[in-house]
Design a protein around this motif. Structure first.
Motif, short mmCIF file in Angstrom:
data_model
loop_
_atom_site.label_atom_id
_atom_site.label_comp_id
_atom_site.label_asym_id
_atom_site.label_seq_id
_atom_site.Cartn_x
_atom_site.Cartn_y
_atom_site.Cartn_z
N SER A 18 -12.80 -50.10 -19.56
CA SER A 18 -11.82 -50.76 -18.69
C SER A 18 -12.44 -50.97 -17.14
CB SER A 18 -10.75 -49.78 -18.16
OG SER A 18 -11.21 -48.45 -17.56
N ASP A 19 -11.90 -52.10 -16.50
CA ASP A 19 -12.30 -52.49 -15.53
C ASP A 19 -12.17 -51.99 -14.12
OD1 ASP A 19 -13.19 -54.82 -16.96
OD2 ASP A 19 -11.84 -55.86 -16.41
N ARG A 34 -17.24 -53.33 -15.63
CA ARG A 34 -16.72 -52.76 -16.84
C ARG A 34 -17.28 -51.31 -17.06
NH1 ARG A 34 -13.10 -53.91 -21.47
NH2 ARG A 34 -12.16 -55.59 -19.77
N HIS A 71 -9.82 -48.34 -9.54
CA HIS A 71 -9.37 -48.28 -10.96
C HIS A 71 -7.97 -48.06 -10.88
CE1 HIS A 71 -8.87 -46.75 -14.93
NE2 HIS A 71 -9.71 -47.59 -15.38
#
Length: 103
Positions: A18-19, A34, A71
């Protein structure tokens, strides 16, 4: 009751692929990195150690420094990252985490 720490390997494992929006300061535009890999490290009893490998664009290059990572699930967390690889496809950064465990 305190919220669980985001600095646990299980939290990073859950955020794999995930980024993260990464900023050096409020004036800097975010750079998207990422989370590509979480590597366990040997640790003495009572500690957890792991490294998180992030990949991002070739430019802008982020120098070794502290950054604010954001995040959607983990929230905001400061991390010290080091660039460890660079090629035409982008850059790879490593954050090493060592923490006391509850046991």
């Amino acid at each position: 009751m305190n919220a669980p720490s985001p600095y646990v390997r299980a939290a990073f494992d859950a955020a794999l692929h995930s980024d993260f929006d990464v900023r050096a300061d409020d004036a800097s535009p975010p750079v998207v990195l990422r989370l590509a890999e979480v590597r366990p490290r040997r640790a003495p009893p009572g500690y957890e150690q792991f490294s998180a490998l992030f990949v991002g664009p070739e430019a802008p290059a982020l120098p070794q420094a502290n950054y604010r990572f954001h995040h959607p699930t983990l929230g905001e967390l400061p991390l010290f990252i080091v660039p460890i690889a660079r090629d035409a496809g982008g850059a790879t950064y490593e954050a090493c985490i060592s923490r006391l465990t509850d046991g």
